[in-house]
Design an enzyme around this catalytic site. Sequence first.
Site, PDB file in Angstrom:
ATOM      1  N   LEU A  96       0.742  -1.097  -0.087  1.00 25.59           N
ATOM      2  CA  LEU A  96       0.127  -0.318  -0.008  1.00 25.59           C
ATOM      3  C   LEU A  96       1.012   0.944   0.172  1.00 25.59           C
ATOM      4  O   LEU A  96       1.999   1.248   0.665  1.00 25.59           O
ATOM      5  CB  LEU A  96      -1.066  -0.249   1.506  1.00 25.59           C
ATOM      6  CG  LEU A  96      -1.850  -1.307   1.011  1.00 25.59           C
ATOM      7  CD1 LEU A  96      -2.494  -1.591   2.367  1.00 25.59           C
ATOM      8  CD2 LEU A  96      -3.093  -0.640  -0.108  1.00 25.59           C
ATOM      9  N   HIS A 112       3.182  -7.680  13.014  1.00 23.67           N
ATOM     10  CA  HIS A 112       3.481  -8.407  12.443  1.00 23.67           C
ATOM     11  C   HIS A 112       3.983  -8.974  13.397  1.00 23.67           C
ATOM     12  O   HIS A 112       4.536  -9.638  14.535  1.00 23.67           O
ATOM     13  CB  HIS A 112       4.344  -7.288  12.150  1.00 23.67           C
ATOM     14  CG  HIS A 112       6.244  -7.443  11.507  1.00 23.67           C
ATOM     15  ND1 HIS A 112       6.378  -8.425  10.288  1.00 23.67           N
ATOM     16  CD2 HIS A 112       7.421  -8.000  11.821  1.00 23.67           C
ATOM     17  CE1 HIS A 112       7.665  -8.599   9.974  1.00 23.67           C
ATOM     18  NE2 HIS A 112       8.496  -8.590  11.352  1.00 23.67           N
ATOM     19  N   GLU A 150       3.906   5.493   5.958  1.00 24.07           N
ATOM     20  CA  GLU A 150       4.994   4.861   4.025  1.00 24.07           C
ATOM     21  C   GLU A 150       6.188   4.257   4.615  1.00 24.07           C
ATOM     22  O   GLU A 150       6.901   3.418   3.727  1.00 24.07           O
ATOM     23  CB  GLU A 150       4.878   6.316   3.605  1.00 24.07           C
ATOM     24  CG  GLU A 150       5.596   6.743   4.108  1.00 24.07           C
ATOM     25  CD  GLU A 150       5.400   7.797   5.301  1.00 24.07           C
ATOM     26  OE1 GLU A 150       4.294   7.919   6.112  1.00 24.07           O
ATOM     27  OE2 GLU A 150       5.654   8.736   6.354  1.00 24.07           O
TER      28      GLU A 150
END
Length: 205
Positions: A96, A112, A150
């Site tokens: 993404l 994770h 990001e």
Amino acid sequence: MVKTRIAVFVSGGGTNLQALMDAERRGELPSGEIVLVLSNSSKAYALERAKAAGIPTAVYSRKALGSQAAFESAIQTELEAHRVDMIVLAGFLSILSAGFTRRWPRRIINIHPSLIPAFCGKGFYGLRVHEAALQYGVKVTGATVHYVNEIPDGGQIIAQKAVDILPGDTPETLQRRVMEQAEWILLPRAAELVAHRLAEEGERL
Ligand code: GRF
């Protein structure tokens, strides 16, 4: 209080999705409701789990749609159609972009399978994470839920849980233990935490 509408993004077996659905059914996700399960692969068994629970599903293939922009635009449209408030990445393997994640600040969380900042970032996913932990020889590993931004696995950490590595562990036995003892416990709790914050914020709007 209006419940936070949650979309779960999946690519694989869906055991973390199952943990979320089971938690919701047990009343352990009071601030949220799973309204959509979205995958990049029509073969993801996680979709079967969603269908069995009567949750709407959607599949978008980055390859079929031809570009990252078209892929993310289709996903964004689907999310708006379901009035989604937050996204949980549960084994979702598609990228993404920063453009996408910036539209969902502190509204996307990811599980994770290591104690970030260990064994995370580009290329660390699935069994590879556990192979790296065994290779390094750490005695403790675990799972982390973090906000998504990001930077791959770079967002603010929300929750972590440690799991012992045992003599004779293989990547497979370690993955299973980290799932059972950490992921499936952490993700529902973290989802409730964030869903509750968003529901409260929504109240104040
Ligand atoms: C899990 O190992 C999770 O830590 C990682 O991807 C895997 C997803 O498994 N993000 P599942 O599809 O939830 O069973």
